[in-house]
Design a protein around this motif. Sequence first.
Motif, short mmCIF file in Angstrom:
data_model
loop_
_atom_site.label_atom_id
_atom_site.label_comp_id
_atom_site.label_asym_id
_atom_site.label_seq_id
_atom_site.Cartn_x
_atom_site.Cartn_y
_atom_site.Cartn_z
N UNK A 102 -20.22 9.70 13.15
CA UNK A 102 -20.28 9.41 11.73
C UNK A 102 -19.04 9.97 11.05
N UNK A 103 -18.82 9.54 9.82
CA UNK A 103 -17.66 10.00 9.05
C UNK A 103 -18.14 10.85 7.88
N UNK A 104 -17.38 11.89 7.58
CA UNK A 104 -17.63 12.73 6.42
C UNK A 104 -16.58 12.34 5.38
N UNK A 105 -17.03 11.90 4.21
CA UNK A 105 -16.12 11.47 3.15
C UNK A 105 -16.55 12.10 1.83
N UNK A 106 -15.70 12.00 0.84
CA UNK A 106 -16.04 12.40 -0.52
C UNK A 106 -15.57 11.28 -1.43
N UNK A 107 -16.51 10.45 -1.86
CA UNK A 107 -16.20 9.28 -2.66
C UNK A 107 -17.05 9.26 -3.92
N UNK A 108 -16.54 8.63 -4.95
CA UNK A 108 -17.28 8.45 -6.19
C UNK A 108 -17.47 6.96 -6.43
N UNK A 109 -18.60 6.62 -7.01
CA UNK A 109 -18.83 5.24 -7.43
C UNK A 109 -18.24 5.11 -8.83
N UNK A 166 -26.00 22.74 3.72
CA UNK A 166 -26.33 24.12 3.37
C UNK A 166 -25.11 24.89 2.88
N UNK A 167 -23.93 24.53 3.36
CA UNK A 167 -22.70 25.23 2.97
C UNK A 167 -22.40 24.90 1.50
N UNK A 168 -21.93 25.89 0.78
CA UNK A 168 -21.58 25.71 -0.62
C UNK A 168 -20.10 25.31 -0.70
N UNK A 169 -19.85 24.02 -0.63
CA UNK A 169 -18.48 23.50 -0.64
C UNK A 169 -18.12 23.04 -2.05
N UNK A 170 -16.82 23.02 -2.35
CA UNK A 170 -16.38 22.67 -3.70
C UNK A 170 -16.34 21.18 -3.97
N UNK A 171 -16.57 20.36 -2.96
CA UNK A 171 -16.61 18.90 -3.14
C UNK A 171 -17.94 18.35 -2.64
N UNK A 172 -18.46 17.31 -3.28
CA UNK A 172 -19.65 16.67 -2.74
C UNK A 172 -19.28 15.81 -1.53
#
Length: 160
Positions: free
Chosen positions: A4-11, A146-152
């Motif tokens: 799978x791919x991990x991305x950070x995208x907005x609609x 669970x990790x508190x990351x700065x990006x969704x």
Amino acid sequence: MPSFDIVSELDLHEVNNAVDQANRELGTRYDFNKVDATFELAGEVITLQAEVDFQLQQMMDILRNKLVGRKIDTKSLEIGEAQTVHMRARQIVTLKQGLDQPFSKKVVKMIKDAKLKVQSQVQGEQVRVTGKKRDDLQQVMALLREADLELPLQYTNFRD
């Protein structure tokens, strides 16, 4: 082999709808009656304009509420400083999307430090994770949630 791919995208369509709703709410609120205040969306930048900086704080709360109502994570907002020029207050909010190189490396390092039986590699603005079992991939997803990351983060392109 599952991956799978991990991305950070907005609609961006939903962001546009949230900005429109926020503008409509400004028109109906009593505390913004006869006040020249607007939200403007240009690409990935939202500009808040009002008469004083106190109103910008109220407008920021309105914008956050509308974005949350549209299921857009407010972690993706990069809020600039309020500027007052010629009796006008202005604030720029930048929308962050895509994984930059340092953040991608941080995610890969987190996955490797967890000592799960998966491989992860950076591919442009996304991270591809592959493993022998689907359960291993689900453990990676749980770890990152669970990790508190700065990006969704979103998980896309899941293949079995």
